[in-house]
Design a protein around this motif. Structure first.
Motif, PDB file in Angstrom:
ATOM      1  N   TRP A  42       0.871  -1.306   0.001  1.00  9.72           N
ATOM      2  CA  TRP A  42      -0.102   0.083  -0.083  1.00  9.72           C
ATOM      3  C   TRP A  42       0.653   1.248   0.002  1.00  9.72           C
ATOM      4  CZ3 TRP A  42      -5.347   0.152  -0.648  1.00  9.72           C
ATOM      5  CH2 TRP A  42      -5.913  -1.095  -0.479  1.00  9.72           C
ATOM      6  N   ASN A  43       0.560   2.249  -0.900  1.00  6.73           N
ATOM      7  CA  ASN A  43       1.412   3.414  -1.093  1.00  6.73           C
ATOM      8  C   ASN A  43       0.470   4.780  -0.524  1.00  6.73           C
ATOM      9  OD1 ASN A  43       3.851   2.394  -2.355  1.00  6.73           O
ATOM     10  ND2 ASN A  43       2.316   1.409  -3.572  1.00  6.73           N
ATOM     11  N   PHE A 159      -1.441  -1.284  -6.452  1.00  8.72           N
ATOM     12  CA  PHE A 159      -2.015  -2.007  -7.694  1.00  8.72           C
ATOM     13  C   PHE A 159      -2.575  -3.379  -7.567  1.00  8.72           C
ATOM     14  CE2 PHE A 159       0.848   1.541  -8.997  1.00  8.72           C
ATOM     15  CZ  PHE A 159      -0.121   1.963 -10.043  1.00  8.72           C
ATOM     16  N   ALA A 160      -2.018  -4.332  -6.593  1.00  9.66           N
ATOM     17  CA  ALA A 160      -2.367  -5.534  -6.321  1.00  9.66           C
ATOM     18  C   ALA A 160      -3.691  -5.760  -5.956  1.00  9.66           C
ATOM     19  CB  ALA A 160      -1.263  -6.202  -5.380  1.00  9.66           C
ATOM     20  N   ALA A 161      -4.524  -6.734  -6.753  1.00  7.66           N
ATOM     21  CA  ALA A 161      -5.877  -6.855  -6.465  1.00  7.66           C
ATOM     22  C   ALA A 161      -5.836  -8.112  -5.175  1.00  7.66           C
ATOM     23  CB  ALA A 161      -6.621  -7.550  -7.622  1.00  7.66           C
ATOM     24  N   THR A 162      -4.718  -8.551  -5.001  1.00  9.84           N
ATOM     25  CA  THR A 162      -4.900  -9.744  -4.003  1.00  9.84           C
ATOM     26  C   THR A 162      -4.211  -9.329  -2.683  1.00  9.84           C
ATOM     27  OG1 THR A 162      -2.601 -10.781  -5.007  1.00  9.84           O
ATOM     28  CG2 THR A 162      -4.877 -11.652  -5.755  1.00  9.84           C
ATOM     29  N   SER A 163      -3.480  -8.174  -2.595  1.00 11.23           N
ATOM     30  CA  SER A 163      -2.896  -7.651  -1.122  1.00 11.23           C
ATOM     31  C   SER A 163      -3.803  -7.787  -0.205  1.00 11.23           C
ATOM     32  CB  SER A 163      -2.078  -6.365  -1.486  1.00 11.23           C
ATOM     33  OG  SER A 163      -3.076  -5.333  -1.670  1.00 11.23           O
ATOM     34  N   SER A 165      -6.072  -6.267   3.073  1.00  9.41           N
ATOM     35  CA  SER A 165      -6.444  -4.744   3.181  1.00  9.41           C
ATOM     36  C   SER A 165      -5.392  -4.035   3.820  1.00  9.41           C
ATOM     37  CB  SER A 165      -7.762  -5.146   4.419  1.00  9.41           C
ATOM     38  OG  SER A 165      -7.007  -5.391   5.588  1.00  9.41           O
ATOM     39  N   LEU A 166      -5.732  -2.635   4.030  1.00 11.11           N
ATOM     40  CA  LEU A 166      -4.731  -1.648   4.350  1.00 11.11           C
ATOM     41  C   LEU A 166      -4.215  -2.148   5.913  1.00 11.11           C
ATOM     42  CD1 LEU A 166      -3.112   0.804   4.152  1.00 11.11           C
ATOM     43  CD2 LEU A 166      -4.916   2.090   4.410  1.00 11.11           C
ATOM     44  N   GLU A 167      -5.618  -2.351   6.658  1.00 12.45           N
ATOM     45  CA  GLU A 167      -5.369  -2.440   7.992  1.00 12.45           C
ATOM     46  C   GLU A 167      -4.508  -3.834   8.377  1.00 12.45           C
ATOM     47  OE1 GLU A 167      -8.563  -3.303  11.553  1.00 12.45           O
ATOM     48  OE2 GLU A 167      -8.923  -1.169  10.230  1.00 12.45           O
ATOM     49  N   GLU A 168      -4.644  -4.971   7.490  1.00 17.40           N
ATOM     50  CA  GLU A 168      -3.946  -6.052   7.959  1.00 17.40           C
ATOM     51  C   GLU A 168      -2.507  -6.026   7.428  1.00 17.40           C
ATOM     52  OE1 GLU A 168      -5.882 -10.113   6.431  1.00 17.40           O
ATOM     53  OE2 GLU A 168      -7.211  -8.540   5.594  1.00 17.40           O
TER      54      GLU A 168
END
Length: 174
Positions: A42-43, A159-163, A165-168
């Motif tokens: 996440w950026n 950009f990653a659909a599989t990353s 969640s931001l919180e995780e």
């Protein structure tokens, strides 16, 4: 993983100094762009207060990739690559502003606040000449979207659909 070759060996006598080649090697730079910025990370994109109103937008970069962050008329925040799907021209040239749609200065392809194409001049040509092929699908021409999440007023994108969640991704505070 970073690669090594004969000219790029980390000095074994002093681990406290970073060799200059780490900062100038093109292959390392390319790997960083792919793994850090275009990978499952996440950026930071913007502050939510920068795009308070419908139509507000700001531009930024995720690594070397130009990005537009905007708020649509329903209040949803979007982020998309600032490169026209037609010829790769930057669609938005201003650093920030407010507009209902974004028009590429090259061939005037028009995109909405989410980066979806809404208009293509001479789509079917003129007087039976030119235009796009019959199997051309306008809905497949949207600008590449980033997944967006907001945390405490800060807008992040990936950009990653599989990353995760931001919180995780950020984990819990220690």
């Amino acid at each position: 993983k970073m690669t090594r070759n004969d000219t790029h060996v980390w000095p074994s006598s002093n681990f406290t100094k970073t060799p200059y080649w780490v900062y100038t090697d093109q292959s390392i730079f390319d790997q960083e762009m792919e793994q850090v910025f275009r990978g499952p990370t996440w950026n930071y994109l913007a502050l939510e207060c920068e795009i308070q109103n419908p139509g507000d937008f700001v531009t930024c970069f995720v690594g070397t990739t130009p990005v537009v962050v905007s708020r649509d008329n329903a209040g949803k925040i979007h982020a998309f690559v600032n490169r026209c799907a037609h010829r790769g021209m930057p669609v938005v040239r201003e650093l920030r502003g407010n507009r209902r749609n974004h028009i590429c200065p090259y061939h005037q392809w028009c995109y909405d606040q989410a980066g979806k194409v809404t208009g293509i001049p001479l789509l079917r040509g003129s007087n039976g000449q030119g235009g796009m092929p019959e199997d051309f699908k306008k809905e497949e021409q949207q600008l590449r979207a980033l997944r967006v999440e907001v945390l405490s007023g800060v807008v992040f994108g990936t950009f990653a659909a599989t990353s995760p969640s931001l919180e995780e991704f950020l984990g819990t505070a220690v």
